[in-house]
Design a protein around this motif. Structure first.
Motif, mmCIF file in Angstrom:
data_model
loop_
_atom_site.group_PDB
_atom_site.id
_atom_site.type_symbol
_atom_site.label_atom_id
_atom_site.label_comp_id
_atom_site.label_asym_id
_atom_site.label_seq_id
_atom_site.Cartn_x
_atom_site.Cartn_y
_atom_site.Cartn_z
ATOM 1 N N THR A 1 0.824 -1.200 0.000
ATOM 2 C CA THR A 1 0.000 0.000 0.000
ATOM 3 C C THR A 1 0.862 1.256 0.000
ATOM 4 O O THR A 1 0.560 2.241 -0.692
ATOM 5 C CB THR A 1 -0.928 0.008 1.231
ATOM 6 N N GLY A 2 1.961 1.232 0.777
ATOM 7 C CA GLY A 2 2.847 2.388 0.822
ATOM 8 C C GLY A 2 3.412 2.717 -0.550
ATOM 9 O O GLY A 2 3.504 3.886 -0.941
ATOM 10 N N THR A 3 3.789 1.684 -1.281
ATOM 11 C CA THR A 3 4.300 1.886 -2.636
ATOM 12 C C THR A 3 3.240 2.545 -3.515
ATOM 13 O O THR A 3 3.527 3.490 -4.268
ATOM 14 C CB THR A 3 4.725 0.542 -3.253
ATOM 15 N N ARG A 4 2.012 2.086 -3.400
ATOM 16 C CA ARG A 4 0.928 2.639 -4.215
ATOM 17 C C ARG A 4 0.573 4.063 -3.791
ATOM 18 O O ARG A 4 0.194 4.897 -4.637
ATOM 19 C CB ARG A 4 -0.298 1.727 -4.113
ATOM 20 N N LEU A 5 0.685 4.346 -2.494
ATOM 21 C CA LEU A 5 0.420 5.709 -2.028
ATOM 22 C C LEU A 5 1.400 6.695 -2.649
ATOM 23 O O LEU A 5 1.014 7.790 -3.086
ATOM 24 C CB LEU A 5 0.518 5.765 -0.496
ATOM 25 N N TYR A 6 2.660 6.304 -2.692
ATOM 26 C CA TYR A 6 3.656 7.204 -3.277
ATOM 27 C C TYR A 6 3.523 7.276 -4.792
ATOM 28 O O TYR A 6 3.816 8.321 -5.395
ATOM 29 C CB TYR A 6 5.066 6.808 -2.843
ATOM 30 N N ASP A 7 3.094 6.197 -5.420
ATOM 31 C CA ASP A 7 2.795 6.275 -6.856
ATOM 32 C C ASP A 7 1.730 7.346 -7.109
ATOM 33 O O ASP A 7 1.848 8.158 -8.036
ATOM 34 C CB ASP A 7 2.281 4.924 -7.375
ATOM 35 N N ALA A 8 0.696 7.333 -6.266
ATOM 36 C CA ALA A 8 -0.396 8.295 -6.423
ATOM 37 C C ALA A 8 0.075 9.715 -6.121
ATOM 38 O O ALA A 8 -0.314 10.678 -6.806
ATOM 39 C CB ALA A 8 -1.560 7.919 -5.504
#
Length: 260
Positions: free
Chosen positions: A98-105
């Motif tokens: 989720t952290g990876t996806r948050l930073y992608d966003a």
């Protein structure tokens, strides 16, 4: 430059419709008015009935390999609880994803808005995003080393997935500002730090000393992330940005950075 918050026709408060509010309150049946303001005993009673009859969120799967079965069986014989470690490893795996996806966003929003309210750069965000992805790989390798299945979803992994849904919605909402998105990211980083601390303590308790070194490196990096995000959020909120070693406010006055 401070974050710009618009003032408009916000109609969510009761002060916007005093006549209708009075009519609504006077028309409420007496049976619906709690004897004590804020009394939620009826709601608590209903919830309690569900709680006592509820099934668990899920279970930790039986190891799918011979090595995993032997390791888990041996740990249980000496009194350890390997299923707890696997559950918390699954939790961290889900949260790092989720952290990876948050930073992608956040990267997408930063590039789209060309926001200049903070000293944050694209390179900063990409570095943190890479760290989060690497932390995910560290946990996946740890689960595999212990004979578990990184693709399985444990109870705590399921839980943090639900918890993180609101954070993802906040950051991916096209209406939220960089500052508002950083507020959501800050919540994630604070949780991430606490999660790594717990996982390290659990690995020590279960004598999995081979895992602690990599986990400690990840925790140190997460602490840096937390400080960076906190700084960026303060800059966006207070109208300060770091430039050439000085704090510059929104009217252009430069003051030396304060030591903490």
């Amino acid at each position: 430059m401070k974050e710009q918050i618009p003032v408009g026709m916000n109609r969510t408060g009761v002060q916007m419709s005093p006549l209708e509010t009075s009519s609504m309150q006077s028309g409420m049946p007496t049976s619906m008015i709690p004897a004590t303001p804020g009394d939620d005993s009826a709601l608590a009673e209903m919830r309690s009935s569900y709680i006592v009859n509820a099934e668990p969120v899920g279970s930790v799967p039986v190891p799918g390999t011979v090595r995993g079965a032997i390791t888990t069986g041996a740990s249980m014989l000496i009194g350890d609880h390997p299923q707890l470690l696997f559950d918390k490893l699954g939790e961290r795996l889900a949260f790092e994803r989720t952290g990876t996806r948050l930073y992608d966003a956040l990267i997408t929003k930063f590039e789209a808005t060309q926001d200049d309210t903070t000293s944050m750069t694209l390179a900063d965000l990409q570095k943190i995003r890479q760290d989060e992805a690497r932390h995910f790989a560290i946990i996946a390798d740890a689960i595999d080393t212990l004979g578990g299945d990184p693709t399985s979803q444990t109870p705590c992994a399921d839980l943090v997935g639900v918890e993180a849904m609101g954070l993802m919605q906040a950051v991916t909402d096209p209406r939220t500002t960089i500052a508002q998105s950083l507020h959501a990211i800050l919540i994630a980083e604070m949780t991430d730090n606490a999660g790594w601390e717990m996982l390290i303590a659990l690995a020590e308790d279960q004598s999995q000393h081979g895992l602690i070194s990599d986990f400690s490196v990840a925790l140190d990096e997460e602490r840096v992330h937390l400080q960076q995000v906190r700084t960026w959020l303060e800059e966006a909120t207070l109208g300060t940005a770091v430039s050439d070693g000085a704090l510059v406010d929104d009217i252009g006055d430069a003051t030396p950075p304060q030591m903490h």
